[in-house]
Design a protein around this motif. Sequence first.
Motif, short mmCIF file in Angstrom:
data_model
loop_
_atom_site.label_atom_id
_atom_site.label_comp_id
_atom_site.label_asym_id
_atom_site.label_seq_id
_atom_site.Cartn_x
_atom_site.Cartn_y
_atom_site.Cartn_z
N PRO A 238 24.42 34.61 48.68
CA PRO A 238 25.03 33.34 48.24
C PRO A 238 25.19 33.19 46.73
CG PRO A 238 23.48 32.95 50.03
CD PRO A 238 23.30 34.38 49.62
N PRO A 239 24.18 33.51 45.90
CA PRO A 239 24.40 33.34 44.47
C PRO A 239 25.39 34.34 43.88
CG PRO A 239 22.23 34.27 44.86
CD PRO A 239 22.76 33.86 46.19
N LEU A 240 25.48 35.52 44.45
CA LEU A 240 26.41 36.51 43.93
C LEU A 240 27.84 36.27 44.40
CD1 LEU A 240 24.35 39.83 44.17
CD2 LEU A 240 24.94 38.54 42.12
N LEU A 241 27.99 35.64 45.56
CA LEU A 241 29.32 35.40 46.12
C LEU A 241 29.46 33.92 46.49
CD1 LEU A 241 29.52 38.59 48.34
CD2 LEU A 241 30.74 38.18 46.20
N PRO A 242 29.50 33.06 45.49
CA PRO A 242 29.63 31.62 45.78
C PRO A 242 31.02 31.29 46.31
CG PRO A 242 29.87 32.02 43.44
CD PRO A 242 29.50 33.34 44.05
N PRO A 243 31.19 30.09 46.87
CA PRO A 243 32.53 29.70 47.35
C PRO A 243 33.55 29.77 46.22
CG PRO A 243 30.86 28.16 48.13
CD PRO A 243 30.19 29.05 47.14
N ARG A 244 34.77 30.13 46.58
CA ARG A 244 35.83 30.26 45.59
C ARG A 244 36.37 28.88 45.19
NH1 ARG A 244 39.42 35.26 48.14
NH2 ARG A 244 38.03 36.95 47.45
N ASP A 245 36.91 28.85 43.97
CA ASP A 245 37.64 27.65 43.56
C ASP A 245 38.82 27.43 44.49
OD1 ASP A 245 35.92 27.30 41.44
OD2 ASP A 245 37.20 28.38 40.01
N ARG A 246 39.16 26.16 44.74
CA ARG A 246 40.20 25.86 45.71
C ARG A 246 41.59 26.31 45.23
NH1 ARG A 246 37.36 26.86 49.00
NH2 ARG A 246 39.17 26.59 50.36
N ASP A 247 41.75 26.60 43.94
CA ASP A 247 43.05 27.07 43.45
C ASP A 247 43.06 28.57 43.18
OD1 ASP A 247 41.37 27.03 41.31
OD2 ASP A 247 42.80 26.11 39.91
N ALA A 248 42.14 29.31 43.82
CA ALA A 248 42.07 30.75 43.62
C ALA A 248 43.36 31.41 44.13
CB ALA A 248 40.87 31.33 44.35
N HIS A 249 43.74 32.51 43.49
CA HIS A 249 44.92 33.27 43.95
C HIS A 249 44.57 34.75 43.94
CE1 HIS A 249 45.88 34.55 39.81
NE2 HIS A 249 45.45 33.35 39.47
N LYS A 250 45.41 35.54 44.62
CA LYS A 250 45.07 36.95 44.82
C LYS A 250 44.96 37.73 43.52
CE LYS A 250 49.84 38.54 45.58
NZ LYS A 250 50.76 39.16 46.56
N GLY A 251 45.73 37.31 42.51
CA GLY A 251 45.66 38.02 41.25
C GLY A 251 44.32 37.90 40.55
N GLY A 252 43.57 36.86 40.90
CA GLY A 252 42.26 36.68 40.30
C GLY A 252 41.13 37.24 41.12
N MET A 253 41.45 37.84 42.27
CA MET A 253 40.42 38.35 43.16
C MET A 253 40.27 39.87 43.11
SD MET A 253 39.07 35.68 44.45
CE MET A 253 39.41 34.85 42.88
N GLY A 254 40.97 40.48 42.18
CA GLY A 254 40.77 41.91 41.96
C GLY A 254 41.68 42.79 42.79
N HIS A 255 41.95 43.97 42.24
CA HIS A 255 42.83 44.96 42.87
C HIS A 255 42.05 46.25 43.06
CE1 HIS A 255 46.91 47.32 42.63
NE2 HIS A 255 46.26 47.53 43.75
N VAL A 256 41.88 46.67 44.30
CA VAL A 256 41.18 47.91 44.65
C VAL A 256 42.22 48.97 45.00
CG1 VAL A 256 39.58 49.05 46.22
CG2 VAL A 256 39.16 46.69 45.52
N LEU A 257 42.10 50.15 44.41
CA LEU A 257 42.89 51.30 44.81
C LEU A 257 41.97 52.29 45.52
CD1 LEU A 257 45.38 53.18 44.85
CD2 LEU A 257 44.66 53.98 42.57
N VAL A 258 42.30 52.62 46.75
CA VAL A 258 41.58 53.65 47.50
C VAL A 258 42.39 54.93 47.43
CG1 VAL A 258 40.68 54.36 49.75
CG2 VAL A 258 40.52 51.95 49.03
N VAL A 259 41.78 55.99 46.95
CA VAL A 259 42.42 57.29 46.85
C VAL A 259 41.73 58.24 47.82
CG1 VAL A 259 43.00 59.22 45.34
CG2 VAL A 259 43.01 56.88 44.44
N GLY A 260 42.42 58.65 48.85
CA GLY A 260 41.82 59.53 49.84
C GLY A 260 42.76 59.77 51.00
N GLY A 261 42.27 60.46 51.98
CA GLY A 261 43.11 60.78 53.13
C GLY A 261 44.02 61.95 52.84
N ALA A 262 43.42 63.10 52.57
CA ALA A 262 44.21 64.32 52.42
C ALA A 262 44.93 64.61 53.73
CB ALA A 262 43.30 65.48 52.02
N PRO A 263 45.94 65.49 53.71
CA PRO A 263 46.63 65.82 54.96
C PRO A 263 45.64 66.17 56.08
CG PRO A 263 47.79 66.80 53.12
CD PRO A 263 46.52 66.20 52.56
N GLY A 264 45.72 65.42 57.17
CA GLY A 264 44.84 65.65 58.32
C GLY A 264 43.54 64.89 58.29
#
Length: 512
Positions: A238-264
Amino acid sequence: MIDPHPATTLPNLRPLYRAEQVRELDRRTIAGGIDGFALMQRAAAAAWQRLLARWPDVRRLTVLCGGGNNGGDGHVLAALAAAAGVRVQRIVLKEPEALQGDAARAAQMASAAGVGVEPWQPDMALTGEVIVDALLGTGLGGEVRGAMREAIAAINACDRPVLAIDIPSGLAADSGAELGIAVRAACTVTFIGDKLGLHTGRAPSLTGEVDFQPLGVDASSQRDLLPAAQLLDVALIPPLLPPRDRDAHKGGMGHVLVVGGAPGFGGAALLASETAGRLGAGKVSLATAPEHVTASLVRRPEVMVHAMRGATDLGELPVAADVVVVGPGLGQGAWGQGMLQAALAARRPLVVDADGLNLLASRWPDERRDDWVLTPHPGEAARLLGVSPAEVEADRPAAAMELQRCRGGVVVLKGAGSLVATAEGLAVCPYGNPGMASGGMGDALSGMLGALIAQGLAPALAAWAGVVVHARAADEAAGESGERGLLAGDLASYARQLVNPDAPSWGMVQDR
C-alpha cells in the motif's frame, strides 16, 4: 534499510540475524542481569505454549535432547509437559550426568518432574504423538554425522508432526542449507532474534510454520548489531503503490519495453509484456521476432508489438522507454546478442532475465551497472559467478551479495525464499509455493519489475515490491485452485488485485 521517497513511510520489517549475532544478543542479555537458566525457561515455556496451541489434545510426547542449550530447552519443555499430565518420552544423545551449566540444570529439572531418560538407540521406537526436536541448535558448522544423523533420520521416518526448538536440527542458521540431513518440522519456534537461514534455501521445506519469540529481548536496541537481512512483508504494497490521482494518464504511468522472443521462443516475452501491463505500466512495447507478432496481437492487443529481424530494427525504441526488460526468450544466438547489446547501449534502467543473464556471463563478463535489476535462478547465478549451482545453493545469501558486489545494481536470487541483494544489504521474501516450479514464472516476474520501475519506484524498492507481489499472487492462485498445475499466466490477474489494495468500488455514476 533502503530509503524510499521522502513522502513514503514504509512499515518496519522484521530483522533477520546470523547465528553468531543471536548468540551475542544472548550473552548481552545475560550480562544485563537476566539469568541464563531463566532465559532457557522462557524459551521452553514459549515452545510448550506453541505446541499446545498447535496440538491441544496431545497426550504423549517424545522429546529428543542434544548436549547443548538447545537440548536444555528440550529438557525444560519435557518437565513442563509432565507437569501438565502429558506422558513424556525423553531421549538423550548425551547422558545428563555429562551435561554442564544451564543444560545440566535443565536435565535435573526434568528428572525432578518425574520424566524418565532413555539413551538414544538406533532401533528405538518414538512413542509420542508429537515429536520435539531439541537436538542441535544454531552452532552446527558441518555435516551431521553419527548418532545425530541416525536420530534425525528416525524423526523424519516416524511420520508424526514435529516441533523444532529454535531451528530444525541439521539446518544451517546462516544460509538455509541442509547439512547432510535435517529434521522436517511442522512448526519451528525460534528465539531472541529471527535467523536468516530459517527463510531461504531448504528452510521453507523444513521449518514448517516459523513462530518467532523474542523472549523480552529487544534486538533492535543493540545498534552495533546490524541485521543480516530483512523479512519482506505484503504490508509494503500500500505505501509503495498508493491510489492514483484521478487525473492520471498513461503518459505518466511509465513506458516498458520488453525485448525478447527470438525466433521460435515467443511465449516468454508475451508473458513478461502481459504482467507489465497488469501491474500498471501506462504503455508496454514488445520487440520480438516477426513470427510472434500475430500471437501478441491476439493475446494482448494493448501491447504495442514490433517485428524485429535484428537489432538494427530496434531503432529508437529503447531510448523512448522508461525501462527495458531484456532476456525472456532472448536466446543466445546472434539475434539475442544484438538485442542485448542495443539494450545496454541505450543507457536506460534495465531488468535482465533468462538468456540476457547467460549472455552477460559469456559475452559481457565485466559489465557492471547501478541502474539494473538482475533476476537469476541458481543456475544463472552460478554462471555469472563462475561456480556450480550447488555452491550457490550451499549459501544463497553469500552468493546473492557477491553477485551484487560484482555486478552492481539489484540482484534478485530466485528460488524458495527469494533474496533481494542491494548495496545496502539483503531482504528475503517469505511468500511463494511449489506450484511456482513451472515454466514462465521468471518471465512474469521480470515484467512486473519493469512495470514498477516504470511507475517511478527505485530499482531496489521495485524489487522488494515485485518479488512480494509475484509470490503472493502465486499463493492466492494456489489457494484457490491448488499448487499443482499453476501456470505463470495465472498470476497476472491476482497480481493486479494485489497492486490495488485500496481500490474503490465506484459503482454507478452519482448525480452531482
